[in-house]
Design a protein around this motif. Sequence first.
Motif, PDB file in Angstrom:
ATOM      1  N   ASP A 147       0.805  -1.065   0.032  1.00 42.51           N
ATOM      2  CA  ASP A 147      -0.048   0.057  -0.003  1.00 42.51           C
ATOM      3  C   ASP A 147       1.060   1.284   0.035  1.00 42.51           C
ATOM      4  N   ARG A 148       1.929   1.145   0.834  1.00 46.49           N
ATOM      5  CA  ARG A 148       2.723   2.424   0.805  1.00 46.49           C
ATOM      6  C   ARG A 148       4.075   1.992   1.715  1.00 46.49           C
ATOM      7  N   ILE A 149       5.072   2.870   1.559  1.00 44.06           N
ATOM      8  CA  ILE A 149       6.192   2.937   2.439  1.00 44.06           C
ATOM      9  C   ILE A 149       6.463   4.160   3.154  1.00 44.06           C
ATOM     10  N   GLU A 150       6.740   4.176   4.442  1.00 42.53           N
ATOM     11  CA  GLU A 150       7.195   5.416   5.107  1.00 42.53           C
ATOM     12  C   GLU A 150       8.681   5.317   5.480  1.00 42.53           C
ATOM     13  N   VAL A 151       9.626   6.228   5.219  1.00 41.98           N
ATOM     14  CA  VAL A 151      10.957   6.369   5.455  1.00 41.98           C
ATOM     15  C   VAL A 151      11.033   7.437   6.543  1.00 41.98           C
ATOM     16  N   LEU A 152      11.081   7.179   7.784  1.00 42.25           N
ATOM     17  CA  LEU A 152      11.196   8.159   9.019  1.00 42.25           C
ATOM     18  C   LEU A 152      12.796   8.446   8.994  1.00 42.25           C
ATOM     19  N   ARG A 153      13.139   9.567   9.042  1.00 40.24           N
ATOM     20  CA  ARG A 153      14.660  10.030   9.204  1.00 40.24           C
ATOM     21  C   ARG A 153      14.934  10.735  10.455  1.00 40.24           C
ATOM     22  N   ALA A 168      13.784   4.956  10.645  1.00 39.11           N
ATOM     23  CA  ALA A 168      12.966   3.737  10.505  1.00 39.11           C
ATOM     24  C   ALA A 168      12.328   3.781   9.010  1.00 39.11           C
ATOM     25  N   ILE A 169      12.227   2.422   8.449  1.00 39.62           N
ATOM     26  CA  ILE A 169      11.570   2.100   7.199  1.00 39.62           C
ATOM     27  C   ILE A 169      10.274   1.288   7.543  1.00 39.62           C
ATOM     28  N   LYS A 170       9.305   1.586   7.290  1.00 38.85           N
ATOM     29  CA  LYS A 170       7.960   0.796   7.332  1.00 38.85           C
ATOM     30  C   LYS A 170       7.236   0.638   6.132  1.00 38.85           C
ATOM     31  N   LEU A 171       7.226  -0.365   5.826  1.00 35.05           N
ATOM     32  CA  LEU A 171       6.142  -1.179   4.649  1.00 35.05           C
ATOM     33  C   LEU A 171       5.122  -1.591   5.090  1.00 35.05           C
ATOM     34  N   PHE A 172       4.021  -1.168   4.395  1.00 33.05           N
ATOM     35  CA  PHE A 172       2.634  -1.463   4.673  1.00 33.05           C
ATOM     36  C   PHE A 172       1.949  -2.188   3.540  1.00 33.05           C
ATOM     37  N   SER A 173       1.679  -3.386   3.760  1.00 36.29           N
ATOM     38  CA  SER A 173       0.968  -4.270   2.552  1.00 36.29           C
ATOM     39  C   SER A 173      -0.787  -3.738   2.453  1.00 36.29           C
ATOM     40  N   LYS A 174      -1.078  -4.143   1.268  1.00 38.70           N
ATOM     41  CA  LYS A 174      -2.551  -3.848   1.050  1.00 38.70           C
ATOM     42  C   LYS A 174      -3.509  -4.915   2.007  1.00 38.70           C
ATOM     43  N   LYS A 175      -4.535  -4.358   2.458  1.00 39.05           N
ATOM     44  CA  LYS A 175      -5.372  -4.955   3.301  1.00 39.05           C
ATOM     45  C   LYS A 175      -6.452  -5.595   2.747  1.00 39.05           C
ATOM     46  N   PRO A 176      -6.980  -6.724   2.870  1.00 40.76           N
ATOM     47  CA  PRO A 176      -8.233  -7.103   2.244  1.00 40.76           C
ATOM     48  C   PRO A 176      -9.213  -6.403   2.487  1.00 40.76           C
ATOM     49  N   ASP A 177     -10.190  -6.088   1.356  1.00 44.94           N
ATOM     50  CA  ASP A 177     -11.566  -5.656   1.605  1.00 44.94           C
ATOM     51  C   ASP A 177     -12.628  -6.018   0.615  1.00 44.94           C
ATOM     52  N   GLY A 178     -13.711  -5.490   0.502  1.00 43.90           N
ATOM     53  CA  GLY A 178     -14.767  -5.857  -0.542  1.00 43.90           C
ATOM     54  C   GLY A 178     -14.618  -5.692  -1.910  1.00 43.90           C
ATOM     55  N   ASP A 179     -13.572  -4.908  -2.132  1.00 42.53           N
ATOM     56  CA  ASP A 179     -13.402  -4.448  -3.674  1.00 42.53           C
ATOM     57  C   ASP A 179     -12.490  -5.723  -4.300  1.00 42.53           C
ATOM     58  N   THR A 180     -12.638  -5.911  -5.188  1.00 46.06           N
ATOM     59  CA  THR A 180     -11.884  -7.088  -6.118  1.00 46.06           C
ATOM     60  C   THR A 180     -10.417  -6.575  -6.099  1.00 46.06           C
ATOM     61  N   ASP A 181      -9.964  -5.384  -6.496  1.00 45.79           N
ATOM     62  CA  ASP A 181      -8.619  -4.861  -6.736  1.00 45.79           C
ATOM     63  C   ASP A 181      -7.530  -5.938  -6.943  1.00 45.79           C
TER      64      ASP A 181
END
Length: 780
Positions: A147-153, A168-181
């Motif tokens: 979904d996104r990456i956050e790089v905190l300096r 810190a480097i934070k990776l966030f994967s896509k969450k399941p939802d009702g859209d097919t996507d």
Amino acid sequence: MRNIFHNRRRPANACALMATASLLAIAAPAHAQTSDAAPSEGQNQEIIVTAQFRSQNLQDTPIAITAMNAEMLEARSQTNITQIAAQAPNVVIQPAPGGYGSAAQVAIRGVGQGDSNLAFEPGVGVYIDDVYYSTLFGNVFDLLDLDRIEVLRGPQGTLAGKNSVGGAIKLFSKKPDGDTDGFIEGTYGSYNLLNIRAGANITLVKDKLFMRVSGTAKRTDGYLKRLDYKCVNPASTLPQQAPTSASCKIGEEGGVRQLGGRVALRFVPDDRLEFNLVGDVFLNDDQPQANKLSYASAVPGYAGPAYLTGAGNYTSYSTYSDPVTGLVLPAKNTLHPWGVSGTIDYTLSDTISLKSITAYRRQSGEFTSDADTSPQAPSSTYYTIRQSQFTQELRLNAEIGSIADFTVGGYYYKGSGVSGGRIAFFPLFDFYSDDRIKSENKSGFAHVVLHPFDGLNVTGGLRYTDESKRYDFNRHMVDGSFSPFVNPINGLSGKFSGQRWDYRVGVDYRWTPEVMTYAQFSTGFKGGGVNARPFYPNQVAAFGPEKVTAYEIGLKSDLLDRRVRINLSAFYNNFDNIQIQTATPYFNVNLPVQPDITLPNYNPAGGTFPSAVYQNVGNARMKGIELETTLKPVEGLLIDGSLSYLDFKYKRLLPQALSSGIAYGMVAPFTPKWKASIGAQYEASLGDAGSLTPRIDWAYQSSSFSDASNSVRNTLGSRSVFNARLTYRAPEKDWEASLAVTNLTKEFYYYSLFDRTTSGYVSGVPARPREWQVSIKRRF
């Protein structure tokens, strides 16, 4: 053990800087508010981040953050974590030399780690879905279905805990939802690249239970050829490695064989409770990291100048064999990680919520290294790594009317690992190892944001950490003989333990809906440990934690109807108790921490050589500035850029540093003074035929060093790299086709260098040459 954690006094200039910014903020009028209007077409889009334990607009978060969403990663042709640093100011992420296995060397604002041994802590915390990854080994993550990456300096000591001292480097994967996507993408390119990536949502129970499945399969040939020295040089007396051929090729390095997937389940029984369960597994059976000899001297028994294959080409004479010991190794670099995590979000009331994050991860790998890349020198090693970790984090978030938001919580980590294999450098140092490492971390934290009046926020943070680590040495000579460098080490143990308080105080003020400024003081640390490479018993000893005290001011702005985004930050850091591997015979002389260790005949001040001891060697200060901008001057045109400056200076060096060749005027590894990037893309409408989007990116990094003892031989030269991409989208945007070229101008440079001048050679990882790829993507 005496308290080894202490904070330095604030420098007067940094105190004045913060005080001035704070007074300006408090003295400002109280009418300013964040604009709630949604961005329209042609304006910079909002990016939501969670750096402060709650969802916030990037432009409202008083931290220096580089945020990248999935669309931007794709536009820049970025598919693994080592590629994201190009656009992030003062961030360096690069593949480690082959002797460190599947690992990336990561540094932010001059603070990081380059050694993947399990005994040593990262200097930059890496997280996936808020789960901390505790080692450099295995951190070359595929950017699958994010979904996104956050790089905190800057130090994140209160927000992220230990080992986020650089950031810190934070990776966030896509969450399941009702859209097919859903999507499926196929790619073919240089070096017979084949890559299939796919992901989709599945609704199991309407409005209640969702699943997302994603996966990747990738293969590519190596980009560095291993040549038979006898074939290339027929007059040589060395034995021939393979039948004579026109190419003289006996193997490759840098090739990839990867297969992986992730399954995520999301259960939402009502509007107050949410469960997320994620499992992932990856199988990487790669070739060794590409490794090329860059310097060689005529040291007897080691690589000589005859084994240099010429600057600017992708070849070596590596054989993965040792003529002295008779060892022949397979050329391999494997990594098999898997893990599972569960997150519970429970809303207790309109103002109070609880989050629990539980995770278990395990990984194993094998890799071989021919460090000097020659067919003759005894430098072949075989490593096996096994590591596992359990983590548990609890957070309680609450609001007190419009006066304050706060978070309190606790964190627990327990890890274990085995570092084994066969190390073969010379006859008295050819041994099997099966070292065991155990570590534990417990911490409690609190974070509060006060809102005295409209537009003004005052932030405070506090974290207490208690950590311990034990390293048990198990080593035996291969032939059963006695070695003064191996047998006395077998059965010894080293221990480290310590406690630490970290703080954060900040103020931010929104002057207008378009402009916000902030100032903050924060601390962080990288955990101590035990030297993992002793030659003598007195070198089995602990070293203390690194510490950073940071002062920062910043500005975030969206101007000209949100078509121009400019974010600025400036910082001044005190960097204390710097951890560096030294080659000095002086051991623990005038160190600020004495090892918590009991050994027979232990003499902490004894001079023993050879030596490759991790120690705390001194203090430094860093200062710098950072700029990030995004421009949308006309509809369809996007321009983004970044610029950073970093000045590193040693303030105090202890004898063990000076006698190892580290001197005043030198800088820490991976601290380029300048970094810059600019990218531009334009989406041109083709009417009913769809759209065509060309994009070009340029990234520059000034020269730096790969070793603390700076020299011309471990200088990483400046680099200027261009990438380009052309993307076609169908009218409904359900089909995409793209052509991408990386390293467009065929720039030859090294990601990293392994300096063993004392043994007569330096080798390094050459960056990938120019490559092209074609992709077809179907969305549904």
